[in-house]
Design a protein around this motif. Structure first.
Motif, PDB file in Angstrom:
ATOM      1  N   ARG A  53       0.834  -1.208   0.000  1.00  0.00           N
ATOM      2  CA  ARG A  53       0.000   0.000   0.000  1.00  0.00           C
ATOM      3  C   ARG A  53       0.867   1.256   0.000  1.00  0.00           C
ATOM      4  N   ASP A  54       1.927   1.251   0.803  1.00  0.00           N
ATOM      5  CA  ASP A  54       2.827   2.410   0.878  1.00  0.00           C
ATOM      6  C   ASP A  54       3.512   2.709  -0.453  1.00  0.00           C
ATOM      7  N   LYS A  55       3.792   1.665  -1.210  1.00  0.00           N
ATOM      8  CA  LYS A  55       4.480   1.852  -2.493  1.00  0.00           C
ATOM      9  C   LYS A  55       3.511   2.023  -3.653  1.00  0.00           C
ATOM     10  N   GLY A  56       2.197   2.062  -3.358  1.00  0.00           N
ATOM     11  CA  GLY A  56       1.209   2.278  -4.399  1.00  0.00           C
ATOM     12  C   GLY A  56       0.917   1.061  -5.252  1.00  0.00           C
ATOM     13  N   ARG A  57       1.282  -0.103  -4.783  1.00  0.00           N
ATOM     14  CA  ARG A  57       1.022  -1.330  -5.535  1.00  0.00           C
ATOM     15  C   ARG A  57      -0.426  -1.753  -5.356  1.00  0.00           C
ATOM     16  N   PRO A  58      -0.960  -2.507  -6.309  1.00  0.00           N
ATOM     17  CA  PRO A  58      -2.349  -2.969  -6.175  1.00  0.00           C
ATOM     18  C   PRO A  58      -2.474  -4.027  -5.069  1.00  0.00           C
ATOM     19  N   MET A  59      -3.686  -4.158  -4.557  1.00  0.00           N
ATOM     20  CA  MET A  59      -3.970  -5.112  -3.479  1.00  0.00           C
ATOM     21  C   MET A  59      -3.882  -6.542  -4.023  1.00  0.00           C
ATOM     22  N   LYS A  60      -3.178  -7.404  -3.296  1.00  0.00           N
ATOM     23  CA  LYS A  60      -3.073  -8.818  -3.662  1.00  0.00           C
ATOM     24  C   LYS A  60      -3.904  -9.617  -2.669  1.00  0.00           C
ATOM     25  N   VAL A  61      -4.990 -10.208  -3.148  1.00  0.00           N
ATOM     26  CA  VAL A  61      -5.836 -11.026  -2.278  1.00  0.00           C
ATOM     27  C   VAL A  61      -5.810 -12.461  -2.755  1.00  0.00           C
ATOM     28  N   PHE A  62      -6.235 -13.354  -1.880  1.00  0.00           N
ATOM     29  CA  PHE A  62      -6.276 -14.770  -2.192  1.00  0.00           C
ATOM     30  C   PHE A  62      -7.630 -15.126  -2.797  1.00  0.00           C
ATOM     31  N   VAL A  63      -7.645 -16.190  -3.590  1.00  0.00           N
ATOM     32  CA  VAL A  63      -8.896 -16.687  -4.158  1.00  0.00           C
ATOM     33  C   VAL A  63      -9.718 -17.269  -3.015  1.00  0.00           C
ATOM     34  N   GLU A  64     -10.953 -16.796  -2.884  1.00  0.00           N
ATOM     35  CA  GLU A  64     -11.841 -17.284  -1.824  1.00  0.00           C
ATOM     36  C   GLU A  64     -12.325 -18.683  -2.196  1.00  0.00           C
ATOM     37  N   ASP A  65     -11.952 -19.650  -1.386  1.00  0.00           N
ATOM     38  CA  ASP A  65     -12.346 -21.031  -1.650  1.00  0.00           C
ATOM     39  C   ASP A  65     -13.263 -21.576  -0.566  1.00  0.00           C
ATOM     40  N   SER A  67     -12.636 -21.374   2.634  1.00  0.00           N
ATOM     41  CA  SER A  67     -11.895 -21.680   3.858  1.00  0.00           C
ATOM     42  C   SER A  67     -11.746 -20.426   4.718  1.00  0.00           C
ATOM     43  N   ASP A  68     -11.534 -20.651   6.001  1.00  0.00           N
ATOM     44  CA  ASP A  68     -11.322 -19.528   6.916  1.00  0.00           C
ATOM     45  C   ASP A  68     -10.028 -18.792   6.612  1.00  0.00           C
ATOM     46  N   GLY A  69      -9.014 -19.519   6.141  1.00  0.00           N
ATOM     47  CA  GLY A  69      -7.710 -18.913   5.898  1.00  0.00           C
ATOM     48  C   GLY A  69      -7.764 -17.789   4.882  1.00  0.00           C
ATOM     49  N   ALA A  70      -8.334 -18.063   3.726  1.00  0.00           N
ATOM     50  CA  ALA A  70      -8.422 -17.041   2.683  1.00  0.00           C
ATOM     51  C   ALA A  70      -9.334 -15.902   3.119  1.00  0.00           C
ATOM     52  N   ARG A  71     -10.430 -16.228   3.776  1.00  0.00           N
ATOM     53  CA  ARG A  71     -11.383 -15.206   4.195  1.00  0.00           C
ATOM     54  C   ARG A  71     -10.747 -14.248   5.197  1.00  0.00           C
ATOM     55  N   ALA A  98      -4.146  -9.232  15.860  1.00  0.00           N
ATOM     56  CA  ALA A  98      -5.343  -9.082  16.687  1.00  0.00           C
ATOM     57  C   ALA A  98      -6.600  -9.499  15.931  1.00  0.00           C
ATOM     58  N   THR A  99      -6.703  -9.107  14.680  1.00  0.00           N
ATOM     59  CA  THR A  99      -7.878  -9.466  13.885  1.00  0.00           C
ATOM     60  C   THR A  99      -7.947 -10.971  13.679  1.00  0.00           C
ATOM     61  N   CYS A 100      -6.829 -11.582  13.374  1.00  0.00           N
ATOM     62  CA  CYS A 100      -6.806 -13.031  13.184  1.00  0.00           C
ATOM     63  C   CYS A 100      -7.176 -13.758  14.471  1.00  0.00           C
ATOM     64  N   ASN A 101      -6.568 -13.348  15.582  1.00  0.00           N
ATOM     65  CA  ASN A 101      -6.887 -13.996  16.862  1.00  0.00           C
ATOM     66  C   ASN A 101      -8.364 -13.857  17.195  1.00  0.00           C
ATOM     67  N   GLU A 102      -8.922 -12.688  16.918  1.00  0.00           N
ATOM     68  CA  GLU A 102     -10.341 -12.456  17.192  1.00  0.00           C
ATOM     69  C   GLU A 102     -11.229 -13.334  16.306  1.00  0.00           C
ATOM     70  N   MET A 103     -10.898 -13.392  15.015  1.00  0.00           N
ATOM     71  CA  MET A 103     -11.724 -14.158  14.089  1.00  0.00           C
ATOM     72  C   MET A 103     -11.558 -15.666  14.268  1.00  0.00           C
ATOM     73  N   MET A 104     -10.390 -16.095  14.742  1.00  0.00           N
ATOM     74  CA  MET A 104     -10.153 -17.527  14.971  1.00  0.00           C
ATOM     75  C   MET A 104     -10.547 -17.955  16.370  1.00  0.00           C
ATOM     76  N   GLY A 105     -10.749 -16.991  17.256  1.00  0.00           N
ATOM     77  CA  GLY A 105     -11.118 -17.339  18.615  1.00  0.00           C
ATOM     78  C   GLY A 105      -9.990 -17.937  19.415  1.00  0.00           C
ATOM     79  N   THR A 106      -8.764 -17.445  19.190  1.00  0.00           N
ATOM     80  CA  THR A 106      -7.608 -17.981  19.905  1.00  0.00           C
ATOM     81  C   THR A 106      -7.166 -17.018  20.987  1.00  0.00           C
ATOM     82  N   LYS A 107      -6.388 -17.549  21.892  1.00  0.00           N
ATOM     83  CA  LYS A 107      -5.733 -16.711  22.893  1.00  0.00           C
ATOM     84  C   LYS A 107      -4.474 -16.137  22.276  1.00  0.00           C
TER      85      LYS A 107
END
Length: 111
Positions: A53-65, A67-71, A98-107
């Protein structure tokens, strides 16, 4: 005798300093071990998204399949691109973890 004592102290000093710099290993018998490792990877993707984002590059996202990982990873990446409040690498790492821990429900990972 004094020279031997000085050599021993000097040779042990670096090991004392280095031993405190790394987080402990995660034991595989922990119930959340895989989730903690996954959130560490999400943190790395968050940091890369911040730099892109800082270098102005386009967003690279994963193909939604479905699974929780890609989402979860895509959610973190999109939020980093959308929110200008994430203005440093440390903030990006903290947000990703923090977002991952919250969405995965981990400590939080043991330090």
């Amino acid at each position: 005798m004094k020279r031997l004592l000085v050599i021993c102290v000097v040779s042990l000093a670096p090991t004392c300093v280095w031993s405190h710099a790394h987080a402990g290993k995660i034991d595989d018998s922990m119930p959340d071990a895989q989730k903690i490792r996954f959130c560490e990877r999400v943190r790395d993707f968050a940091l890369q998204a911040f730099y892109d984002r800082d270098k102005g590059r386009p967003m690279k996202v994963f193909v939604e399949d479905g699974s929780d990982g890609a989402r979860i990873t895509n959610h973190v990446i999109r939020r980093i691109y959308e929110e200008p409040q994430i203005s440093s690498p440390k903030k990006a790492e903290a947000f990703g973890r923090a977002t991952c821990n919250e969405m995965m429900g981990t400590k939080a990972a043991p330090e």
